[in-house]
Design an enzyme around this catalytic site. Sequence first.
Site, short mmCIF file in Angstrom:
data_model
loop_
_atom_site.label_atom_id
_atom_site.label_comp_id
_atom_site.label_asym_id
_atom_site.label_seq_id
_atom_site.Cartn_x
_atom_site.Cartn_y
_atom_site.Cartn_z
N VAL A 88 0.83 -1.21 0.00
CA VAL A 88 0.00 0.00 0.00
C VAL A 88 0.87 1.26 0.00
CG1 VAL A 88 -1.93 -1.12 1.16
CG2 VAL A 88 -0.18 0.00 2.53
N GLU A 89 0.24 2.38 -0.36
CA GLU A 89 0.93 3.66 -0.36
C GLU A 89 0.56 4.51 0.86
OE1 GLU A 89 -0.19 5.56 -3.96
OE2 GLU A 89 0.96 4.22 -5.26
N THR A 90 -0.63 4.25 1.40
CA THR A 90 -1.17 5.11 2.46
C THR A 90 -1.70 4.27 3.61
OG1 THR A 90 -1.81 6.80 0.84
CG2 THR A 90 -2.91 6.88 3.00
N ARG A 122 2.40 7.55 3.04
CA ARG A 122 1.56 8.67 3.46
C ARG A 122 0.77 8.22 4.69
NH1 ARG A 122 -0.93 9.46 -0.82
NH2 ARG A 122 -0.09 11.44 -1.57
N GLN A 309 -4.87 1.15 -2.66
CA GLN A 309 -3.52 1.37 -2.14
C GLN A 309 -3.54 1.94 -0.73
OE1 GLN A 309 -0.33 0.80 -3.61
NE2 GLN A 309 -1.68 -0.55 -4.75
#
Length: 371
Positions: A88-90, A122, A309
Amino acid sequence: MLSRTVVSVSAVSSSSSTSPSRILCKVNPTIPKFLGLKGLSHNFTNCTTWNKNLNLNRKCNTRMENFTTKASAAAQPLKNADELIDSVETFIFDCDGVIWKGDKLIDGVPQTLDMLRSRGKRLVFVTNNSTKSRKQYGKKFETLGLDVSEEEIFASSFAAAAYLKSIDFPKDKKVYVVGEDGILKELELAGFQYLGGPEDGGKKIELKPGFLMEHDKDVGAVVVGFDRYFNYFKVQYGTLCIRENPGCLFIATNRDAVTHLTDAQEWAGGGSMVGAFVGSTQREPLVVGKPSTFMMDYLAKKFGILKSQICMVGDRLDTDILFGQNGGCKTLLVLSGVTSLSMLQSPGNSIQPDFYTNKISDFLSLKAAAV
């Protein structure tokens, strides 16, 4: 392989034979969009702006019921933190029971957040607690020694004001607030007129024969949140606005049963205040906090995030985990708050996160173990 649990609404019931989507649009056109009801028709007319002529017919008594999950595999204990982090990004974190309890920071939180930031993730912090504004929550993070910016914080107090802006709520209308300072500050920042709040906490009704309580006919929305100054005056005033002012919206910041005012025990949550109005008005509120997807949609649009994500991390099954599932995110339950392992694994629990672990600092130990 990281899996995702899918959530849907199994039924929307009403005393009317009209289709669910038509009824929901009639009562409040934004409900399907912000509650993430996937199975309903979205073919609505004028459903994005506040309608001055909206007739909330009390005879309709539309209720959203049977909000259940599809059968899904049991949650798995988190064994490889790296795999989840890399997928994942966040990360969206709940606050109470995940980052802190009351005014006490949960062990290992600063190191965990630093590690995630160092890996380019993030971080967003979402709380159903409406007692503070985003700016006030920023100060709480700072007091606890956490470097978190106001732009990374989303409280249900902010969500209430953001929702009113999203539907072009008329600036000549007023908002009656049953709640604390956080809601007032966010409404003021958004440019809305308001009344009520803590100052009504000391007001009493002296019942005499023939007494009639007056209320402001310009109130177009009643926002109900957690309120330590809750009293009968507020219940009666808000009830009159909702029942007698044409088109008056009934908005709840959340329906949490309990909250963490201290780290010693659980305390009655905002759902107890909301429940009083549900009983007196026979109306269901539009909920802008978790598990409604309003904040998720807002965040995804603001930051340009793909929901696939995102990993939602929380301690409550019926708010945090459902919030993540409704938004199409991965979900991680931590057992540092209101949910115990026995509650998660109970045969009566149908909400299963993708993973569970004891606390978010397990990211550090499980990462080390994986290496």
